[in-house]
Design an enzyme around this catalytic site. Structure first.
Site, mmCIF file in Angstrom:
data_model
loop_
_atom_site.group_PDB
_atom_site.id
_atom_site.type_symbol
_atom_site.label_atom_id
_atom_site.label_comp_id
_atom_site.label_asym_id
_atom_site.label_seq_id
_atom_site.Cartn_x
_atom_site.Cartn_y
_atom_site.Cartn_z
ATOM 1 N N GLY A 151 18.616 -21.027 32.139
ATOM 2 C CA GLY A 151 19.964 -20.861 32.678
ATOM 3 C C GLY A 151 20.029 -19.676 33.615
ATOM 4 O O GLY A 151 19.033 -18.991 33.851
ATOM 5 N N CYS A 156 36.057 -18.683 39.819
ATOM 6 C CA CYS A 156 37.000 -19.789 39.596
ATOM 7 C C CYS A 156 37.055 -20.268 38.134
ATOM 8 O O CYS A 156 37.911 -21.072 37.788
ATOM 9 C CB CYS A 156 36.671 -20.969 40.509
ATOM 10 S SG CYS A 156 35.243 -21.913 39.956
ATOM 11 N N ASP A 202 10.678 -14.162 26.018
ATOM 12 C CA ASP A 202 11.915 -13.934 26.781
ATOM 13 C C ASP A 202 11.577 -13.569 28.224
ATOM 14 O O ASP A 202 10.479 -13.109 28.503
ATOM 15 C CB ASP A 202 12.731 -12.802 26.121
ATOM 16 C CG ASP A 202 14.181 -12.815 26.582
ATOM 17 O OD1 ASP A 202 14.666 -13.892 27.002
ATOM 18 O OD2 ASP A 202 14.837 -11.766 26.519
ATOM 19 N N GLU A 203 12.527 -13.777 29.122
ATOM 20 C CA GLU A 203 12.350 -13.470 30.556
ATOM 21 C C GLU A 203 11.079 -14.127 31.094
ATOM 22 O O GLU A 203 10.308 -13.526 31.847
ATOM 23 C CB GLU A 203 12.305 -11.944 30.787
ATOM 24 C CG GLU A 203 13.522 -11.202 30.281
ATOM 25 C CD GLU A 203 14.751 -11.334 31.182
ATOM 26 O OE1 GLU A 203 14.706 -12.111 32.176
ATOM 27 O OE2 GLU A 203 15.764 -10.676 30.892
HETATM 28 ZN ZN ZN Z 1 33.377 -21.114 41.061
#
Ligand code: ZN
Length: 208
Positions: free
Chosen positions: A34, A166, A106-107
């Site tokens: 992600g 947003c 990790d990473e």
């Molecule tokens: Zn956005």
């Protein structure tokens, strides 16, 4: 009389179901991928802690490059941390991961391209390998060994951040600082999670 029906579809990621927490015979590879601020490390820590509750032997590694908080801990943004070993190359993981049931990494994006082979070897030896990392760099390009890891893994979980502009789901790590260097360690001072729309808008604004 008209009755207007509005169908609201919520996109809920499927929760990750561990197929067998304590199956010691079969190894496999899990990838948690992600953007920044998506909770990758929190998810890695959650799975590793559950493996510890199951009394499995757990080892955690991270690349030497990531020294933001602590040399010895995998530290997530909510300070829910777990002890880890910093290593300079993926080959060192094989040397250090002896007699373990579960290996956490990790990473992973900062590791060399030998990492997928190392993970495969561990899984073939019966180790459950859980890898967390950034799927894309700040330019939106696949990052280091992550695409290869996602291809060879049995299970891939994509976690998302929230777009700071947003409120949609975000999967881009937009760099607000003006530099072309691929690796610039930082937090909210340098990066912001953005959705596709806001990311493209930010890019077009920076070009003008
Ligand atoms: Zn956005």
């Amino acid at each position: 009389m008209y009755v207007k029906l509005t169908l609201i579809i919520h996109f809920r990621p499927m929760p990750f179901i561990e197929n067998s927490v304590s199956n010691k015979r079969n190894g496999w590879i899990e990838v948690i991928a992600g953007s920044m601020f998506s909770g990758k490390t929190e998810e890695l820590i959650r799975r590793l802690k559950r493996a510890k509750y199951a009394r499995l032997r757990v080892e955690i590694f991270k690349p030497q490059i990531d020294t933001r908080y602590s040399e010895e801990k995998v530290v997530s943004h909510d300070a829910n941390s777990i002890i880890s070993t910093p290593v300079t190359s993926s080959g060192n993981i094989l040397l250090l991961a002896q007699d373990v049931d579960v290996v956490g990494i990790d990473e992973a994006q900062f590791f060399d391209m030998g990492l997928p082979r190392v993970c495969t070897q561990l899984a073939d030896m019966g180790v459950r390998v859980i890898v967390a990392g950034l799927d894309m760099d700040f330019r939106g390009k696949p990052f280091g060994p992550m695409p290869n890891l996602m291809a060879i893994a049995e299970y891939v979980t994509k976690v998302h951040a929230i777009c700071v502009r947003c409120g949609e789901l975000a999967h881009f790590s937009h760099r607000t600082a003006d530099t072309d260097k691929l690796v610039v360690l930082g937090e909210t001072d340098i990066y912001e999670p953005l959705c596709r729309h806001c990311y493209n808008e930010a890019l077009s604004k920076s070009k003008t």
